[in-house]
Design an enzyme around this catalytic site. Structure first.
Site, PDB file in Angstrom:
ATOM      1  N   LYS A 124       0.693  -0.636   0.196  1.00  0.00           N
ATOM      2  CA  LYS A 124       0.223   0.150   0.422  1.00  0.00           C
ATOM      3  C   LYS A 124       0.921   0.933   0.494  1.00  0.00           C
ATOM      4  CE  LYS A 124      -4.401  -2.035   1.712  1.00  0.00           C
ATOM      5  NZ  LYS A 124      -5.153  -2.312   2.442  1.00  0.00           N
TER       6      LYS A 124
ATOM      7  N   ARG B 152      -3.145  -9.535   5.274  1.00  0.00           N
ATOM      8  CA  ARG B 152      -3.858 -10.194   3.851  1.00  0.00           C
ATOM      9  C   ARG B 152      -2.838  -9.428   2.941  1.00  0.00           C
ATOM     10  NH1 ARG B 152      -6.632  -6.929   0.363  1.00  0.00           N
ATOM     11  NH2 ARG B 152      -8.109  -7.999  -1.102  1.00  0.00           N
TER      12      ARG B 152
END
Length: 284
Positions: free
Chosen positions: A222, A256
């Site tokens: 991210k 995740r």
């Protein structure tokens, strides 16, 4: 204190951090573009992640990157159904990443073991769609929606506000008749947060989560990683693994990730140092 998660066909032990592999079935994923957009590509990718040690797979048919446009429910379902069918006998639970009640309902009927909802099951009929399914439910915090969530998000106290939102969401699920052992909470890294907000949430993860339900942490590749490393999404492996370990050290139960094999290896080394009572396969 919880020790297991009821996840559809599976009863998952939470004694160690579990690795959830990401299977994007979208043409516009922020991290891998359309590399697995075709069903056969997505299935092959999912099977590879299982071989690499994934404990769960998370299948998504709609991009939730900042600025992403919504996808009609029928198109989202067309993308993910063959992937569920191709992976449901792979020996690990299948999570479906969706915020649409109709897709949730179809997914659990097709064999999904978890519904991962970035909108916190706020859509009309969302809770009704999953109430009696037996699947796990991951409720995430998001400020706004993917199209607008990164337009100057502001909090007075991001740790307290996310904590309170997650606690209220869990109470709402419990009040609707959802058993506690089916609930997972996700602070929603990158969903309506600045870089500083994201790192505050990770730094204070135990306070954010409160300890009543398992936590899912999704920071892989991210922008919060890129902001620190200066690297584009495809080159954020090292930073992503470091963030995953920071989450594990602060009690995260499910990580995740895109890069399963590297994360699994890193967790094994971390456990050998921090949790020698669970060492496995360590040579003298």
């Amino acid at each position: 204190m919880f020790s297991t998660l009821q996840c559809g066909r599976f009863q998952l032990s939470l004694e160690r951090p579990l690795v959830m592999g990401i299977v994007n079935v979208t043409p516009d994923s922020f991290s891998d573009g359309n590399a697995h957009f075709r069903a056969d590509q997505a299935i092959a990718h999912g099977l590879r992640l299982i071989r690499e040690g994934a404990d769960l797979l998370d299948i998504g048919g709609e991009s939730t990157r900042p600025g992403a446009q919504a996808v009609p429910a029928n198109e989202e379902w067309r993308r993910i159904l063959p992937v569920i069918q191709g992976l449901r006998d792979g020996g690990v639970p299948l999570s479906v990443d969706t915020c649409k009640a109709d897709v949730m309902r179809r997914a659990v009927q097709a064999g999904a073991d978890m519904i991962n909802d970035i909108s916190g099951f706020a859509a009309p009929d969302a809770v009704d769609a999953v109430r009696d399914a037996g699947c796990a439910l991951c409720l995430m915090h998001m400020r706004g929606e993917p199209r607008t969530m990164q337009q100057e998000p502001v909090y007075d106290d991001v740790v307290a506000e996310v904590r309170d939102y997650l606690a209220a969401g869990a109470r709402r699920l419990r009040d609707a008749g959802i058993a506690a052992e089916r609930i997972v909470l996700d602070p929603g890294f990158g969903f309506g947060k600045t870089v500083a907000h994201n790192y505050a949430l990770l730094r204070h993860l135990p306070q954010v989560m409160g300890g009543d339900y398992p936590s899912l942490v999704g920071v892989s590749r991210k922008s919060m990683i890129g902001a620190v490393t200066g690297r584009p999404a495809a080159q954020r492996l090292g930073g992503s693994v470091a963030a995953a370990l920071a989450g594990a050290a602060r009690g995260a139960h499910i990580l995740r990730v895109h890069d399963v094999a590297d994360t699994v290896d890193a967790l094994r080394v971390w456990a050998a140092v921090e949790q020698p009572h669970v060492e496995q396969g360590v040579r003298a």
